[in-house]
Design an enzyme around this catalytic site. Structure first.
Site, PDB file in Angstrom:
ATOM      1  N   HIS A 137      39.258  82.347  32.682  1.00 15.45           N
ATOM      2  CA  HIS A 137      37.568  81.497  33.110  1.00 15.45           C
ATOM      3  C   HIS A 137      38.416  80.567  34.173  1.00 15.45           C
ATOM      4  CE1 HIS A 137      40.204  78.003  31.302  1.00 15.45           C
ATOM      5  NE2 HIS A 137      40.096  78.600  29.743  1.00 15.45           N
ATOM      6  N   CYS A 149      44.267  80.883  26.862  1.00 15.01           N
ATOM      7  CA  CYS A 149      43.098  82.360  27.764  1.00 15.01           C
ATOM      8  C   CYS A 149      43.742  81.563  29.220  1.00 15.01           C
ATOM      9  CB  CYS A 149      42.436  81.306  27.993  1.00 15.01           C
ATOM     10  SG  CYS A 149      40.978  81.058  26.006  1.00 15.01           S
TER      11      CYS A 149
END
Length: 206
Positions: free
Chosen positions: A165, A181
């Site tokens: 992301h 992440c």
């Protein structure tokens, strides 16, 4: 044609060739981090001069048996590679999970979302109670931790909880700061989003 004329012609051809080489497209995309207007949101310019040049988006030679379209994440070097044809890859600088939050393995991109909603996991809320106000989801926006785009990683049909992301925290690139992440600068995740396909293989290496 005499020897002198032949030599002159050779020099002119060489000069033209070198001039053409000088005009070849650059393979380092340092100029691509300016302000962006996207889906009604205004992404600010990234002060890319403050980011180590090795983390700027660039095409590199990359030897792999994985097919084009595969994404390979090297968490130790803080690089993400999007495999391209002919032994090339687009390389992006990334931020990765801090100590205790690292992960490795193979997954697939199950979903792609533009300007996603961020919902902190229950475990994260327990660690940081101030996040409880976002238990129902934080709306999209330039301060949203998922940034401008998110690619959702699944394994065996189940959500891993991990994402590729964007991030508004450009200064976290090249560092281990996330909860697991893989984060990219917003201008880079927009570029990767356009290249990557749902179903693509993602390999995360330590």
């Amino acid at each position: 044609m005499n020897l002198r004329s032949g030599l002159l012609a050779t020099l002119l051809v060489a000069a033209a060739f070198l001039s053409g080489c000088a005009n070849l497209p650059k393979q380092v995309f340092t100029s691509e981090y300016g302000a962006v207007r996207d889906a009604g949101y205004s992404l600010p310019r990234i002060p890319i001069e403050k980011v180590a040049s090795k983390y700027h988006r660039q095409v590199v030679n990359y030897d792999t048996r994985e097919k084009p379209g595969t994404i390979i994440v090297d968490t130790s070097e803080k690089f993400l590679y999007f495999v391209m044809p002919d032994g090339k890859a687009m390389r992006y600088g990334i931020g990765v999970g801090r100590a205790g939050f690292e992960w490795t393995g193979t997954a697939r991109i199950a979903m792609k979302r533009e300007w996603p909603t961020w919902t902190p996991p229950a475990a994260m809320i327990r660690r940081e109670p101030k996040l409880k106000k976002w238990a129902g989801g934080m709306p999209p926006g330039t301060s949203n931790p998922l940034g401008a785009r998110a690619l959702y990683l699944y394994r065996g049909g189940s959500d891993t909880g991990y994402r590729l992301h964007g991030t508004p925290e450009w200064n976290s690139i090249g560092k281990a700061m996330s909860s697991g992440c893989i984060r990219l600068m917003n201008q880079d995740i927009i570029d990767l989003y356009e290249r990557a396909e749902v179903g693509a293989k993602v390999i995360v290496k330590g």
